[in-house]
Design a protein around this motif. Structure first.
Motif, PDB file in Angstrom:
ATOM      1  N   CYS A   1       6.255   3.608  -4.725  1.00 46.68           N
ATOM      2  CA  CYS A   1       5.127   4.189  -5.444  1.00 46.68           C
ATOM      3  C   CYS A   1       5.503   5.608  -5.870  1.00 46.68           C
ATOM      4  O   CYS A   1       6.423   6.220  -5.311  1.00 46.68           O
ATOM      5  CB  CYS A   1       3.858   4.196  -4.590  1.00 46.68           C
ATOM      6  SG  CYS A   1       3.889   5.294  -3.173  1.00 46.68           S
TER       7      CYS A   1
ATOM      8  N   MET B   1      -1.045   6.983 -10.645  1.00 44.00           N
ATOM      9  CA  MET B   1      -0.087   6.472  -9.666  1.00 44.00           C
ATOM     10  C   MET B   1       0.615   5.258 -10.247  1.00 44.00           C
ATOM     11  O   MET B   1       0.037   4.501 -11.040  1.00 44.00           O
ATOM     12  CB  MET B   1      -0.808   6.063  -8.374  1.00 44.00           C
ATOM     13  CG  MET B   1      -1.476   7.205  -7.635  1.00 44.00           C
ATOM     14  SD  MET B   1      -0.307   8.348  -6.914  1.00 44.00           S
ATOM     15  CE  MET B   1       0.536   7.311  -5.726  1.00 44.00           C
TER      16      MET B   1
ATOM     17  N   SER C   1       0.839  -1.196   0.000  1.00 45.68           N
ATOM     18  CA  SER C   1       0.000   0.000   0.000  1.00 45.68           C
ATOM     19  C   SER C   1       0.870   1.240   0.000  1.00 45.68           C
ATOM     20  O   SER C   1       2.006   1.216   0.469  1.00 45.68           O
ATOM     21  CB  SER C   1      -0.910   0.018   1.237  1.00 45.68           C
ATOM     22  OG  SER C   1      -1.854  -1.015   1.185  1.00 45.68           O
TER      23      SER C   1
ATOM     24  N   SER D   1      -4.676  -1.107  -7.695  1.00 48.02           N
ATOM     25  CA  SER D   1      -5.957  -0.475  -7.432  1.00 48.02           C
ATOM     26  C   SER D   1      -5.715   0.794  -6.624  1.00 48.02           C
ATOM     27  O   SER D   1      -4.629   0.991  -6.081  1.00 48.02           O
ATOM     28  CB  SER D   1      -6.885  -1.423  -6.676  1.00 48.02           C
ATOM     29  OG  SER D   1      -6.320  -1.787  -5.429  1.00 48.02           O
ATOM     30  N   ARG D   2      -6.725   1.621  -6.544  1.00 46.68           N
ATOM     31  CA  ARG D   2      -6.584   2.856  -5.770  1.00 46.68           C
ATOM     32  C   ARG D   2      -7.908   3.196  -5.123  1.00 46.68           C
ATOM     33  O   ARG D   2      -8.967   2.804  -5.595  1.00 46.68           O
ATOM     34  CB  ARG D   2      -6.103   4.007  -6.657  1.00 46.68           C
ATOM     35  CG  ARG D   2      -7.084   4.430  -7.732  1.00 46.68           C
ATOM     36  CD  ARG D   2      -6.437   5.419  -8.694  1.00 46.68           C
ATOM     37  NE  ARG D   2      -6.125   6.692  -8.052  1.00 46.68           N
ATOM     38  CZ  ARG D   2      -5.262   7.580  -8.555  1.00 46.68           C
ATOM     39  NH1 ARG D   2      -4.626   7.307  -9.687  1.00 46.68           N
ATOM     40  NH2 ARG D   2      -5.041   8.723  -7.939  1.00 46.68           N
ATOM     41  N   ASP D   3      -7.814   3.961  -4.060  1.00 47.36           N
ATOM     42  CA  ASP D   3      -8.983   4.461  -3.350  1.00 47.36           C
ATOM     43  C   ASP D   3      -8.801   5.965  -3.234  1.00 47.36           C
ATOM     44  O   ASP D   3      -8.035   6.433  -2.374  1.00 47.36           O
ATOM     45  CB  ASP D   3      -9.097   3.804  -1.975  1.00 47.36           C
ATOM     46  CG  ASP D   3     -10.371   4.194  -1.242  1.00 47.36           C
ATOM     47  OD1 ASP D   3     -10.947   5.258  -1.550  1.00 47.36           O
ATOM     48  OD2 ASP D   3     -10.790   3.436  -0.349  1.00 47.36           O
ATOM     49  N   ASN D   4      -9.464   6.702  -4.092  1.00 48.60           N
ATOM     50  CA  ASN D   4      -9.275   8.153  -4.100  1.00 48.60           C
ATOM     51  C   ASN D   4      -9.857   8.824  -2.852  1.00 48.60           C
ATOM     52  O   ASN D   4      -9.459   9.931  -2.503  1.00 48.60           O
ATOM     53  CB  ASN D   4      -9.889   8.747  -5.356  1.00 48.60           C
ATOM     54  CG  ASN D   4      -9.037   8.492  -6.590  1.00 48.60           C
ATOM     55  OD1 ASN D   4      -7.898   8.040  -6.477  1.00 48.60           O
ATOM     56  ND2 ASN D   4      -9.590   8.753  -7.764  1.00 48.60           N
TER      57      ASN D   4
ATOM     58  N   SER E   1      -9.086   5.430 -12.233  1.00 51.30           N
ATOM     59  CA  SER E   1      -9.057   3.965 -12.102  1.00 51.30           C
ATOM     60  C   SER E   1      -9.570   3.214 -13.320  1.00 51.30           C
ATOM     61  O   SER E   1      -9.646   1.987 -13.296  1.00 51.30           O
ATOM     62  CB  SER E   1      -9.876   3.502 -10.874  1.00 51.30           C
ATOM     63  OG  SER E   1      -9.355   4.021  -9.692  1.00 51.30           O
TER      64      SER E   1
ATOM     65  N   ASN F   1      -6.905   8.309  -0.498  1.00 49.62           N
ATOM     66  CA  ASN F   1      -5.582   8.694  -1.025  1.00 49.62           C
ATOM     67  C   ASN F   1      -4.570   7.553  -0.933  1.00 49.62           C
ATOM     68  O   ASN F   1      -3.419   7.744  -0.520  1.00 49.62           O
ATOM     69  CB  ASN F   1      -5.029   9.924  -0.286  1.00 49.62           C
ATOM     70  CG  ASN F   1      -5.707  11.210  -0.704  1.00 49.62           C
ATOM     71  OD1 ASN F   1      -6.731  11.191  -1.387  1.00 49.62           O
ATOM     72  ND2 ASN F   1      -5.163  12.337  -0.293  1.00 49.62           N
ATOM     73  N   THR F   2      -5.018   6.379  -1.311  1.00 48.58           N
ATOM     74  CA  THR F   2      -4.122   5.233  -1.268  1.00 48.58           C
ATOM     75  C   THR F   2      -4.131   4.481  -2.604  1.00 48.58           C
ATOM     76  O   THR F   2      -5.129   4.471  -3.328  1.00 48.58           O
ATOM     77  CB  THR F   2      -4.511   4.250  -0.152  1.00 48.58           C
ATOM     78  OG1 THR F   2      -5.854   3.809  -0.357  1.00 48.58           O
ATOM     79  CG2 THR F   2      -4.391   4.902   1.220  1.00 48.58           C
ATOM     80  N   VAL F   3      -3.025   3.862  -2.881  1.00 45.74           N
ATOM     81  CA  VAL F   3      -2.896   2.972  -4.028  1.00 45.74           C
ATOM     82  C   VAL F   3      -2.283   1.675  -3.533  1.00 45.74           C
ATOM     83  O   VAL F   3      -1.410   1.696  -2.659  1.00 45.74           O
ATOM     84  CB  VAL F   3      -2.050   3.614  -5.149  1.00 45.74           C
ATOM     85  CG1 VAL F   3      -0.649   3.942  -4.673  1.00 45.74           C
ATOM     86  CG2 VAL F   3      -2.017   2.718  -6.384  1.00 45.74           C
ATOM     87  N   SER F   4      -2.769   0.576  -4.050  1.00 47.70           N
ATOM     88  CA  SER F   4      -2.318  -0.730  -3.592  1.00 47.70           C
ATOM     89  C   SER F   4      -1.821  -1.572  -4.751  1.00 47.70           C
ATOM     90  O   SER F   4      -2.236  -1.386  -5.897  1.00 47.70           O
ATOM     91  CB  SER F   4      -3.459  -1.460  -2.880  1.00 47.70           C
ATOM     92  OG  SER F   4      -3.878  -0.748  -1.730  1.00 47.70           O
TER      93      SER F   4
END
Length: 124
Positions: free
Chosen positions: A96, A34, A21, A71-74, A55, A77-80
């Motif tokens: 990252c 990202m 992450s 994947s990301r969660d806007n 995404s 503010n995270t990208v995995s």
């Protein structure tokens, strides 16, 4: 001040899975793509995966095809980076990065900010 903090690295065995992450701050996260890159000892930096700002588009490097998912969660503010079926050759420091563009690019020159990285070691 832009900050990218990676987590989730560690020592695993071949065939295992690992989820990395990256938490971003100081940037309008939802506006930029990202990416994940890796660098193994004695080797050049290698593109791993990228995801567009919305995404809708992802780009997985050859080494991670059919094994890695980004994947990301806007909202957070995270990208995995989900890595499955890990191999010894996946051993590297994974970093990252935030792109200056919205598209999922593999070109490292298009990334403006980089994290310090998290180490992944895959043993047999």
């Amino acid at each position: 001040q832009v900050q990218l903090v990676e987590s989730g690295g560690g020592l695993v065995q071949t065939g295992d899975s690992l989820r990395l992450s990256c938490a971003a701050s100081g940037v309008t996260f939802s506006s930029y793509s990202m990416g994940w890159f890796r660098q193994a000892p004695g080797k050049e930096r290698e593109f791993v995966a990228a995801i567009s700002a919305n995404s809708r588009s992802t780009n997985i490097g050859a080494s991670g095809k059919d094994r890695f998912t980004i994947s990301r969660d806007n909202a957070k503010n995270t990208v995995s980076l989900q890595m499955n079926s890990l191999k010894r050759e996946d051993t590297a420091v994974y970093s990252c990065a935030v792109s200056a563009y919205s598209i999922a690019t593999s070109d490292p020159s298009r990334y403006a900010y980089w994290g310090q990285g998290t180490k992944v070691t895959v043993s047999s």
